[in-house]
Write a protein that holds these residues in place. Structure first.
Motif, PDB file in Angstrom:
ATOM      1  N   LEU A  85     -10.442  22.501 -28.803  1.00 19.06           N
ATOM      2  CA  LEU A  85      -9.163  21.901 -28.401  1.00 19.06           C
ATOM      3  C   LEU A  85      -8.032  22.930 -28.453  1.00 19.06           C
ATOM      4  CD1 LEU A  85      -9.349  18.392 -30.096  1.00 19.06           C
ATOM      5  CD2 LEU A  85      -9.459  18.913 -27.666  1.00 19.06           C
ATOM      6  N   ARG A  86      -8.070  23.812 -29.447  1.00 23.64           N
ATOM      7  CA  ARG A  86      -7.054  24.851 -29.559  1.00 23.64           C
ATOM      8  C   ARG A  86      -7.110  25.772 -28.331  1.00 23.64           C
ATOM      9  NH1 ARG A  86      -7.969  26.511 -34.554  1.00 23.64           N
ATOM     10  NH2 ARG A  86      -9.703  27.815 -33.887  1.00 23.64           N
ATOM     11  N   GLN A  87      -8.314  26.140 -27.918  1.00 26.00           N
ATOM     12  CA  GLN A  87      -8.458  27.000 -26.741  1.00 26.00           C
ATOM     13  C   GLN A  87      -7.976  26.290 -25.471  1.00 26.00           C
ATOM     14  OE1 GLN A  87      -9.148  30.205 -26.454  1.00 26.00           O
ATOM     15  NE2 GLN A  87      -9.247  30.300 -28.683  1.00 26.00           N
ATOM     16  N   GLN A  88      -8.225  24.982 -25.386  1.00 28.71           N
ATOM     17  CA  GLN A  88      -7.760  24.232 -24.215  1.00 28.71           C
ATOM     18  C   GLN A  88      -6.241  24.178 -24.167  1.00 28.71           C
ATOM     19  OE1 GLN A  88      -9.674  20.415 -24.270  1.00 28.71           O
ATOM     20  NE2 GLN A  88     -11.681  21.252 -23.742  1.00 28.71           N
ATOM     21  N   VAL A  89      -5.603  24.025 -25.315  1.00 25.41           N
ATOM     22  CA  VAL A  89      -4.139  24.008 -25.351  1.00 25.41           C
ATOM     23  C   VAL A  89      -3.588  25.376 -24.971  1.00 25.41           C
ATOM     24  CG1 VAL A  89      -2.142  23.838 -26.900  1.00 25.41           C
ATOM     25  CG2 VAL A  89      -3.913  22.102 -26.972  1.00 25.41           C
ATOM     26  N   ILE A  90      -4.193  26.435 -25.491  1.00 26.97           N
ATOM     27  CA  ILE A  90      -3.739  27.791 -25.177  1.00 26.97           C
ATOM     28  C   ILE A  90      -3.907  28.084 -23.693  1.00 26.97           C
ATOM     29  CG2 ILE A  90      -4.245  30.244 -25.539  1.00 26.97           C
ATOM     30  CD1 ILE A  90      -4.897  29.494 -28.462  1.00 26.97           C
ATOM     31  N   ALA A  91      -5.001  27.609 -23.109  1.00 22.09           N
ATOM     32  CA  ALA A  91      -5.261  27.847 -21.689  1.00 22.09           C
ATOM     33  C   ALA A  91      -4.398  26.975 -20.791  1.00 22.09           C
ATOM     34  CB  ALA A  91      -6.734  27.601 -21.387  1.00 22.09           C
ATOM     35  N   GLY A  92      -3.735  25.961 -21.368  1.00 19.57           N
ATOM     36  CA  GLY A  92      -2.869  25.098 -20.575  1.00 19.57           C
ATOM     37  C   GLY A  92      -3.592  23.941 -19.923  1.00 19.57           C
ATOM     38  N   ALA A  94      -5.358  20.062 -19.809  1.00 17.47           N
ATOM     39  CA  ALA A  94      -4.714  18.759 -19.954  1.00 17.47           C
ATOM     40  C   ALA A  94      -4.730  18.214 -21.385  1.00 17.47           C
ATOM     41  CB  ALA A  94      -5.388  17.749 -19.031  1.00 17.47           C
ATOM     42  N   THR A  95      -5.351  18.900 -22.334  1.00 20.88           N
ATOM     43  CA  THR A  95      -5.417  18.414 -23.705  1.00 20.88           C
ATOM     44  C   THR A  95      -4.024  18.379 -24.313  1.00 20.88           C
ATOM     45  OG1 THR A  95      -7.589  19.390 -23.957  1.00 20.88           O
ATOM     46  CG2 THR A  95      -6.449  18.805 -25.969  1.00 20.88           C
ATOM     47  N   SER A  96      -3.685  17.267 -24.953  1.00 20.58           N
ATOM     48  CA  SER A  96      -2.364  17.165 -25.550  1.00 20.58           C
ATOM     49  C   SER A  96      -2.318  17.936 -26.866  1.00 20.58           C
ATOM     50  CB  SER A  96      -2.002  15.699 -25.775  1.00 20.58           C
ATOM     51  OG  SER A  96      -2.932  15.107 -26.634  1.00 20.58           O
ATOM     52  N   LEU A  97      -1.173  18.459 -27.151  1.00 20.13           N
ATOM     53  CA  LEU A  97      -0.977  19.291 -28.335  1.00 20.13           C
ATOM     54  C   LEU A  97      -1.195  18.506 -29.618  1.00 20.13           C
ATOM     55  CD1 LEU A  97      -0.110  21.992 -29.560  1.00 20.13           C
ATOM     56  CD2 LEU A  97       2.254  21.200 -29.405  1.00 20.13           C
ATOM     57  N   HIS A  98      -0.720  17.255 -29.660  1.00 27.10           N
ATOM     58  CA  HIS A  98      -0.842  16.493 -30.909  1.00 27.10           C
ATOM     59  C   HIS A  98      -2.303  16.216 -31.260  1.00 27.10           C
ATOM     60  CE1 HIS A  98      -0.999  13.052 -28.124  1.00 27.10           C
ATOM     61  NE2 HIS A  98      -1.583  12.398 -29.102  1.00 27.10           N
ATOM     62  N   GLN A  99      -3.166  16.042 -30.277  1.00 29.41           N
ATOM     63  CA  GLN A  99      -4.584  15.826 -30.578  1.00 29.41           C
ATOM     64  C   GLN A  99      -5.238  17.093 -31.112  1.00 29.41           C
ATOM     65  OE1 GLN A  99      -6.077  14.234 -26.915  1.00 29.41           O
ATOM     66  NE2 GLN A  99      -5.709  12.117 -27.562  1.00 29.41           N
ATOM     67  N   ALA A 100      -4.808  18.241 -30.609  1.00 31.29           N
ATOM     68  CA  ALA A 100      -5.342  19.509 -31.112  1.00 31.29           C
ATOM     69  C   ALA A 100      -4.901  19.741 -32.552  1.00 31.29           C
ATOM     70  CB  ALA A 100      -4.879  20.660 -30.216  1.00 31.29           C
ATOM     71  N   VAL A 101      -3.656  19.398 -32.861  1.00 30.99           N
ATOM     72  CA  VAL A 101      -3.154  19.564 -34.224  1.00 30.99           C
ATOM     73  C   VAL A 101      -3.863  18.598 -35.170  1.00 30.99           C
ATOM     74  CG1 VAL A 101      -1.107  19.321 -35.697  1.00 30.99           C
ATOM     75  CG2 VAL A 101      -0.923  20.464 -33.489  1.00 30.99           C
ATOM     76  N   ILE A 102      -4.074  17.370 -34.732  1.00 32.82           N
ATOM     77  CA  ILE A 102      -4.780  16.380 -35.557  1.00 32.82           C
ATOM     78  C   ILE A 102      -6.205  16.851 -35.827  1.00 32.82           C
ATOM     79  CG2 ILE A 102      -5.770  14.051 -35.541  1.00 32.82           C
ATOM     80  CD1 ILE A 102      -3.200  13.154 -34.077  1.00 32.82           C
TER      81      ILE A 102
END
Length: 133
Positions: A85-92, A94-102
């Protein structure tokens, strides 16, 4: 008050119901947001299935060792999902940031619990070795 591993495990599974958490996650993520949280939801479904299978196993030496192995695999899986999820957020993606942090916090708490359980087992072993027969 000391807890045996079996009673400690049953207290954890009673206080943490992955089925309810999954239902709440599905309810919050309706429409296009649910597609963004799909890897997290799949991880939660795997965790639910692992918890249900652990409840069905008999308790005994092999049952406890199996549960410990399952727990370690679950912690590893949560870490991998968090990294994904962290890599998906970094790559931009559609994963939401709050789900990656959770997911990252969940992986961190799981790892901390595993380390504390290891420390308690080592303390118990050392205490047993100090007993005079």
């Amino acid at each position: 008050m000391a807890l045996s591993p079996v009673s400690f495990n049953s207290q954890i599974t009673q206080s943490y119901d992955p089925g309810k958490l999954l239902a709440r996650l599905r309810q919050q993520n309706s429409g296009t947001a649910a597609e963004a949280g799909q890897p997290f939801a799949e991880s939660l479904q795997r965790t639910t299935a692992a918890a249900e299978s652990a409840r069905a196993e008999p308790t005994g030496e092999s049952g406890i060792l199996t549960r410990i192995g399952d727990f370690v695999r679950e912690v590893d899986h949560k870490d991998k999902v968090s990294a994904e999820l962290r890599q998906q957020v970094i790559a931009g993606d559609a994963t939401s940031l709050h789900q990656a942090v959770i997911a990252a916090q969940e992986a961190n708490v799981s790892f901390s619990l595993m380390v504390e359980m290891r420390n308690k087992v080592l303390e118990t072993y050392q205490e047993l070795m100090r007993l005079q027969v």
